[in-house]
Write a protein that holds these residues in place. Sequence first.
Motif, PDB file in Angstrom:
ATOM      1  N   THR A 447       0.835  -1.206   0.000  1.00  0.00           N
ATOM      2  CA  THR A 447       0.000   0.000   0.000  1.00  0.00           C
ATOM      3  C   THR A 447       0.866   1.250   0.000  1.00  0.00           C
ATOM      4  OG1 THR A 447      -1.712  -1.200   1.205  1.00  0.00           O
ATOM      5  CG2 THR A 447      -1.840   1.190   1.240  1.00  0.00           C
ATOM      6  N   ARG A 448       1.901   1.244   0.837  1.00  0.00           N
ATOM      7  CA  ARG A 448       2.821   2.396   0.909  1.00  0.00           C
ATOM      8  C   ARG A 448       3.483   2.639  -0.442  1.00  0.00           C
ATOM      9  NH1 ARG A 448       8.271   2.226   1.643  1.00  0.00           N
ATOM     10  NH2 ARG A 448       9.284   4.107   2.462  1.00  0.00           N
ATOM     11  N   ASN A 449       4.038   1.534  -1.022  1.00  0.00           N
ATOM     12  CA  ASN A 449       4.757   1.680  -2.290  1.00  0.00           C
ATOM     13  C   ASN A 449       3.814   2.052  -3.433  1.00  0.00           C
ATOM     14  OD1 ASN A 449       7.337   1.125  -1.264  1.00  0.00           O
ATOM     15  ND2 ASN A 449       7.003  -1.096  -1.422  1.00  0.00           N
ATOM     16  N   ASN A 450       2.577   1.578  -3.383  1.00  0.00           N
ATOM     17  CA  ASN A 450       1.590   1.922  -4.409  1.00  0.00           C
ATOM     18  C   ASN A 450       1.276   3.418  -4.389  1.00  0.00           C
ATOM     19  OD1 ASN A 450      -0.122   1.247  -6.540  1.00  0.00           O
ATOM     20  ND2 ASN A 450      -1.879   0.954  -5.185  1.00  0.00           N
ATOM     21  N   ILE A 451       1.124   3.977  -3.189  1.00  0.00           N
ATOM     22  CA  ILE A 451       0.875   5.420  -3.058  1.00  0.00           C
ATOM     23  C   ILE A 451       2.099   6.204  -3.541  1.00  0.00           C
ATOM     24  CG2 ILE A 451       0.498   7.274  -1.395  1.00  0.00           C
ATOM     25  CD1 ILE A 451      -1.141   5.250   0.262  1.00  0.00           C
ATOM     26  N   LEU A 452       3.290   5.743  -3.182  1.00  0.00           N
ATOM     27  CA  LEU A 452       4.505   6.417  -3.622  1.00  0.00           C
ATOM     28  C   LEU A 452       4.634   6.377  -5.135  1.00  0.00           C
ATOM     29  CD1 LEU A 452       7.110   5.241  -0.938  1.00  0.00           C
ATOM     30  CD2 LEU A 452       6.239   7.580  -1.282  1.00  0.00           C
ATOM     31  N   ASN A 453       4.222   5.249  -5.735  1.00  0.00           N
ATOM     32  CA  ASN A 453       4.260   5.151  -7.200  1.00  0.00           C
ATOM     33  C   ASN A 453       3.394   6.227  -7.848  1.00  0.00           C
ATOM     34  OD1 ASN A 453       6.026   3.073  -7.841  1.00  0.00           O
ATOM     35  ND2 ASN A 453       4.500   1.488  -7.432  1.00  0.00           N
ATOM     36  N   GLN A 454       2.186   6.375  -7.327  1.00  0.00           N
ATOM     37  CA  GLN A 454       1.278   7.379  -7.868  1.00  0.00           C
ATOM     38  C   GLN A 454       1.859   8.790  -7.679  1.00  0.00           C
ATOM     39  OE1 GLN A 454      -2.892   6.791  -6.723  1.00  0.00           O
ATOM     40  NE2 GLN A 454      -2.351   4.690  -6.133  1.00  0.00           N
ATOM     41  N   SER A 455       2.416   9.011  -6.487  1.00  0.00           N
ATOM     42  CA  SER A 455       3.000  10.331  -6.203  1.00  0.00           C
ATOM     43  C   SER A 455       4.211  10.581  -7.082  1.00  0.00           C
ATOM     44  CB  SER A 455       3.393  10.402  -4.725  1.00  0.00           C
ATOM     45  OG  SER A 455       4.040  11.636  -4.442  1.00  0.00           O
ATOM     46  N   ALA A 456       5.081   9.562  -7.247  1.00  0.00           N
ATOM     47  CA  ALA A 456       6.284   9.717  -8.070  1.00  0.00           C
ATOM     48  C   ALA A 456       5.916   9.952  -9.526  1.00  0.00           C
ATOM     49  CB  ALA A 456       7.163   8.468  -7.925  1.00  0.00           C
ATOM     50  N   THR A 457       4.879   9.296  -9.990  1.00  0.00           N
ATOM     51  CA  THR A 457       4.427   9.507 -11.374  1.00  0.00           C
ATOM     52  C   THR A 457       3.982  10.958 -11.592  1.00  0.00           C
ATOM     53  OG1 THR A 457       3.710   7.199 -11.527  1.00  0.00           O
ATOM     54  CG2 THR A 457       2.790   8.734 -13.138  1.00  0.00           C
ATOM     55  N   ALA A 458       3.224  11.455 -10.618  1.00  0.00           N
ATOM     56  CA  ALA A 458       2.763  12.851 -10.711  1.00  0.00           C
ATOM     57  C   ALA A 458       3.935  13.827 -10.681  1.00  0.00           C
ATOM     58  CB  ALA A 458       1.778  13.142  -9.584  1.00  0.00           C
ATOM     59  N   MET A 459       4.915  13.557  -9.826  1.00  0.00           N
ATOM     60  CA  MET A 459       6.067  14.447  -9.712  1.00  0.00           C
ATOM     61  C   MET A 459       6.944  14.390 -10.948  1.00  0.00           C
ATOM     62  SD  MET A 459       5.564  16.099  -7.022  1.00  0.00           S
ATOM     63  CE  MET A 459       3.795  15.876  -7.401  1.00  0.00           C
ATOM     64  N   LEU A 460       7.017  13.211 -11.570  1.00  0.00           N
ATOM     65  CA  LEU A 460       7.789  13.114 -12.815  1.00  0.00           C
ATOM     66  C   LEU A 460       7.137  13.966 -13.905  1.00  0.00           C
ATOM     67  CD1 LEU A 460      10.095  11.910 -14.461  1.00  0.00           C
ATOM     68  CD2 LEU A 460       8.630   9.917 -14.945  1.00  0.00           C
ATOM     69  N   ALA A 461       5.824  13.934 -13.921  1.00  0.00           N
ATOM     70  CA  ALA A 461       5.096  14.776 -14.896  1.00  0.00           C
ATOM     71  C   ALA A 461       5.375  16.259 -14.644  1.00  0.00           C
ATOM     72  CB  ALA A 461       3.599  14.480 -14.825  1.00  0.00           C
ATOM     73  N   GLN A 462       5.380  16.650 -13.386  1.00  0.00           N
ATOM     74  CA  GLN A 462       5.675  18.045 -13.043  1.00  0.00           C
ATOM     75  C   GLN A 462       7.113  18.414 -13.417  1.00  0.00           C
ATOM     76  OE1 GLN A 462       3.598  20.452 -11.861  1.00  0.00           O
ATOM     77  NE2 GLN A 462       1.923  18.957 -12.134  1.00  0.00           N
ATOM     78  N   ALA A 463       8.051  17.497 -13.129  1.00  0.00           N
ATOM     79  CA  ALA A 463       9.456  17.780 -13.431  1.00  0.00           C
ATOM     80  C   ALA A 463       9.675  17.934 -14.921  1.00  0.00           C
ATOM     81  CB  ALA A 463      10.341  16.644 -12.870  1.00  0.00           C
ATOM     82  N   ASN A 464       8.953  17.151 -15.708  1.00  0.00           N
ATOM     83  CA  ASN A 464       9.088  17.244 -17.160  1.00  0.00           C
ATOM     84  C   ASN A 464       8.570  18.585 -17.692  1.00  0.00           C
ATOM     85  OD1 ASN A 464      10.302  14.795 -17.570  1.00  0.00           O
ATOM     86  ND2 ASN A 464       8.358  13.670 -17.758  1.00  0.00           N
ATOM     87  N   GLN A 465       7.729  19.268 -16.941  1.00  0.00           N
ATOM     88  CA  GLN A 465       7.179  20.562 -17.364  1.00  0.00           C
ATOM     89  C   GLN A 465       8.108  21.735 -17.030  1.00  0.00           C
ATOM     90  OE1 GLN A 465       4.367  21.119 -19.131  1.00  0.00           O
ATOM     91  NE2 GLN A 465       4.181  18.865 -19.265  1.00  0.00           N
TER      92      GLN A 465
END
Length: 475
Positions: A447-465
């Motif tokens: 559960t912890r890693n699944n939430i981190l995955n979602q958060s990391a995906t969102a942050m990668l999208a932000q970093a790419n911008q």
Amino acid sequence: MKINNNIQALNAYRNLYQNQFNTSKNLEKLSSGLRINRAADDAAGLAISEKMRSQIRGLKQAERNALDGISLMQTSEGAMQEVHAMLQRMRELAVQAANDTNTEYDREQIQKEIDQLKLEIDSISDKTEFNTRKLLDGNSAVLTSISSENNNNANIVGLPTVLDARIGSGVYHLEVSGKEEVVEIKQPNAGITKADDIELAGEENKFYPQAFGEYTINVRNYTINKVDPDNEETWQHNAVVQVIGPDGLPLEELSIPVNQSAGDNKESIGGLLIDASKIKYAGTVKVSVEQKATFSISSGEGEDKKLVTAEKTMTTRNGVIRHGGMEFKFNNEIDNAETTFSVTNNSLAFQIGPNTNQQVMIDIPRMDVVTLGIENVDVTTTDGANRAIYQLDQAINHISEARAKLGATQNRMEHTINNLQITHENLTASESRIRDADMALEMTEFTRNNILNQSATAMLAQANQLPQGVLQLLQ
């Protein structure tokens, strides 16, 4: 501002990759139920776990082996139970035949039933099987043999008996030295109270070689002939003395002069030399005559000969000594010499443990009429019927000993099964702690890693911008 290298995106990607890797591990553990799915998960734990798994599977198979062994022993013991029943019937017939109310014709009819029972005992010995393995024909026994009389210089009676089924096949040697006759008055009476009053007669005696064991001396009809009533020195004392052997059969009965005041008055009766001068009145004397000697056992021949058991000084019991897992019987011919014999071990090995040589050895003796000593049972005469009673008693004892040994081993195997089950349970628990996954913990991690995955995906999208901020400089 830079556009060639987006450090923030690289950092977000690295964290996303690590979170996805951890999530993959969580899913693998949750789907398999194992904490260790490959050596990389826990190298040391995997090695320990696999070793434990070998032991656990070995324990499970050993338990099944022990159960199969018990089934084999129950098959053997069941057949022996029927032989026991036939021996009891034969003994009953022998007691009947010993009664002189029977005519010669009657005893012949009794003998016919005995002969048929002997044939059936041989049949059971030959045909009793478990999984096509014959059990009572000697193929599962420890057998001994003496090649010739020249090899039996210690004068063993019959053949040695192997008591320990672990003794290997090969050539063995029994050495006897320092023999000494041991006489003990078990029941003093009739004036005979000391060991010096009785001894076994020598080779010139017609009863030689005598059996060791407990003899019974019955002193009866003690009479005094008063030749001169006023002079006791002229009185003549007489008695009838009967000697009964260790097997319970009368050996000899004589009327002899007794209670002589002077001189050596040794009388030979039934193989015993009795100091008749000590007999003062009627009574029953019981005396044990045994042999004390030093015994040692070695194996092999020539340069390969080695000591199996150290020298031990022992006194026979009914002519029998037990030493080094073997039993030897002697009579009065025992000599200070060596007997060479061979052992052929056909005993059965039950693998009752997960590791090498964790075995129980069991031998099942041959159960035909020759081995039981009843081949020549003949009740067509009174004397023959009386001898038959003794022979059948010995055969019944032989069967009883074999059944008792099987029963004792079966009880041992039942305890072995209990121990295997307990060990299996505890070892499985230990292996589980090493190898199995804690599902609650893994679900929490997932559960912890699944939430981190979602958060990391969102942050990668932000970093790419972030590099798009450069476009603002063009306006």
